[in-house]
Design an enzyme around this catalytic site. Structure first.
Site, PDB file in Angstrom:
ATOM      1  N   ASN A   1      84.630  76.113 111.704  1.00 23.27           N
ATOM      2  CA  ASN A   1      85.729  76.714 110.947  1.00 23.27           C
ATOM      3  C   ASN A   1      85.264  78.083 110.459  1.00 23.27           C
ATOM      4  OD1 ASN A   1      87.764  77.401 109.184  1.00 23.27           O
ATOM      5  ND2 ASN A   1      87.207  75.904 107.611  1.00 23.27           N
TER       6      ASN A   1
ATOM      7  N   LYS B   1      86.963  80.284 108.981  1.00 24.34           N
ATOM      8  CA  LYS B   1      87.685  80.742 107.790  1.00 24.34           C
ATOM      9  C   LYS B   1      88.141  82.202 107.994  1.00 24.34           C
ATOM     10  CE  LYS B   1      84.808  77.654 105.149  1.00 24.34           C
ATOM     11  NZ  LYS B   1      84.504  77.143 103.846  1.00 24.34           N
TER      12      LYS B   1
ATOM     13  N   HIS C   1      92.780  71.686 104.620  1.00 22.62           N
ATOM     14  CA  HIS C   1      91.446  72.088 104.164  1.00 22.62           C
ATOM     15  C   HIS C   1      91.515  72.292 102.649  1.00 22.62           C
ATOM     16  CE1 HIS C   1      87.829  74.440 103.502  1.00 22.62           C
ATOM     17  NE2 HIS C   1      87.383  73.986 104.661  1.00 22.62           N
TER      18      HIS C   1
ATOM     19  N   GLU D   1      90.430  74.476 100.775  1.00 23.07           N
ATOM     20  CA  GLU D   1      90.766  75.843 100.345  1.00 23.07           C
ATOM     21  C   GLU D   1      92.281  76.072 100.424  1.00 23.07           C
ATOM     22  OE1 GLU D   1      87.945  77.788 102.919  1.00 23.07           O
ATOM     23  OE2 GLU D   1      86.331  76.931 101.731  1.00 23.07           O
TER      24      GLU D   1
ATOM     25  N   GLU E   1      85.498  65.935 103.645  1.00 23.48           N
ATOM     26  CA  GLU E   1      84.757  67.086 103.137  1.00 23.48           C
ATOM     27  C   GLU E   1      84.741  67.047 101.608  1.00 23.48           C
ATOM     28  OE1 GLU E   1      84.754  70.504 106.155  1.00 23.48           O
ATOM     29  OE2 GLU E   1      86.600  70.683 105.027  1.00 23.48           O
TER      30      GLU E   1
ATOM     31  N   GLY F   1      80.382  74.934 101.367  1.00 25.14           N
ATOM     32  CA  GLY F   1      79.892  76.293 101.118  1.00 25.14           C
ATOM     33  C   GLY F   1      78.910  76.401  99.971  1.00 25.14           C
TER      34      GLY F   1
ATOM     35  N   SER G   1      78.414  71.893 104.108  1.00 25.23           N
ATOM     36  CA  SER G   1      77.044  72.405 104.234  1.00 25.23           C
ATOM     37  C   SER G   1      76.242  71.725 105.342  1.00 25.23           C
ATOM     38  CB  SER G   1      76.312  72.312 102.886  1.00 25.23           C
ATOM     39  OG  SER G   1      76.971  73.112 101.922  1.00 25.23           O
TER      40      SER G   1
HETATM   41  C1  PEP Z   1      84.340  73.962 105.776  1.00 26.62           C
HETATM   42  O1  PEP Z   1      84.775  75.058 105.501  1.00 26.62           O
HETATM   43  O2  PEP Z   1      85.081  73.115 106.241  1.00 26.62           O
HETATM   44  C2  PEP Z   1      82.928  73.694 105.522  1.00 26.62           C
HETATM   45  C3  PEP Z   1      82.485  72.481 105.658  1.00 26.62           C
HETATM   46  O3  PEP Z   1      82.146  74.781 105.150  1.00 26.62           O
HETATM   47  P1  PEP Z   1      80.543  74.794 105.037  1.00 26.62           P
HETATM   48  O4  PEP Z   1      79.983  74.175 106.278  1.00 26.62           O
HETATM   49  O5  PEP Z   1      80.187  76.240 104.920  1.00 26.62           O
HETATM   50  O6  PEP Z   1      80.173  74.007 103.815  1.00 26.62           O
END
Ligand code: PEP
Length: 252
Positions: A9, A11, A95, A97, A165, A171, A210
């Site tokens: 992803n 973003k 997601h 966000e 998630e 992040g 992460s």
């Molecule tokens: C994500 O944006 O779905 C995500 C898991 O980000 P990250 O791997 O940077 O934590």
């Protein structure tokens, strides 16, 4: 065991120059039966070019959200049909966000997922608890509510992918422990089998938060972890490919 899906992803990251990353990933992955499915969800502006860059390879290209309507007066939005026409095979919906910054509720997420399916895309439906919800012991209750709402009206278990998630792990560099991941993924699997019967066993449940080359070997083998949704570590071809190789080694 379900075939793993390693999904990146990007973003709101990526300009034309970053299509080289798409080319590098496309050139390095293979189509063997044991290889994981590999997907990069790029910004909408790069989608069509990324799809061309991936042509002839096993790499799939996806979008990061879609509107619940096919078309209309929704300035700035993008429909699932538009993503599909540009070359997407998948789209992330719900997601955290989008849920947090754009007010997308479970009901909206379910409608987006349905719109994606109706346009020939596979939605990757995201769920996950906040740190407050986890520390107050409400994780499974929150997950159950999100599943109930976000899967509302979705009758075909083969048509979607789920991604767990935990918000506090996205992040942040903080990764959920294997026990925490296994507890939620097992719970999601039981929910899916309760709702869809045996077909629920084949729904892929990704872990996101992460995930990186350093921890993939610990996370990807956990029971009911059918792959990963990867943000930061999907921006560099070498890091993303390292996670793909780890997934590959698990199935060989
Ligand atoms: C994500 O944006 O779905 C995500 C898991 O980000 P990250 O791997 O940077 O934590």
């Amino acid at each position: 065991m379900n075939r793993k899906l390693i999904a990146g992803n990007w973003k709101m990251n990526g300009l034309r120059a970053d299509l080289q990353t798409v080319r590098d990933v496309a050139a390095a992955i293979n189509k063997t039966a044991t290889a994981p499915d590999v997907l990069l969800c790029v910004p909408a502006t790069l989608l069509a070019q990324a799809a061309v860059a991936a042509e002839g390879s096993a790499l799939k290209i996806g979008g990061q959200t879609c509107h619940l309507q096919v078309k209309g007066a929704y300035t700035g939005d993008i429909s699932a049909q538009m993503l599909q026409e540009a070359g997407a095979t998948h789209v992330i919906v719900g997601h955290s966000e989008r849920r947090t910054l754009h007010g997308e509720t479970d009901e909206i997420v379910a409608a987006q997922a349905l719109s994606a399916i109706n346009s020939g895309l596979t939605p990757i439906i995201c769920i996950g608890e906040t740190l407050d919800e986890r520390t107050s012991g409400e994780t499974l209750k929150v997950i159950e509510k999100q599943l109930g709402g976000s899967l509302s009206g979705l009758t075909d278990a083969a048509a979607f992918v789920l991604a767990y998630e935990p918000l506090w792990a996205i992040g942040t560099g903080k990764v959920a422990t294997p026990d925490q991941i296994a507890e939620v993924h097992d719970f999601v699997r039981r929910f899916l089998m309760g709702r869809y019967g045996q077909a629920g066993d084949a729904v892929r449940i990704l872990y996101g938060g992460s995930l990186n080359p350093g921890n993939a070997a610990e996370i990807l083998p956990i029971s009911n972890v059918d792959g990963g949704l990867i943000g930061g570590a999907s921006l560099k071809a070498a890091d993303f490919l390292s996670i793909c190789m780890t997934a590959c080694a698990l199935t060989e």
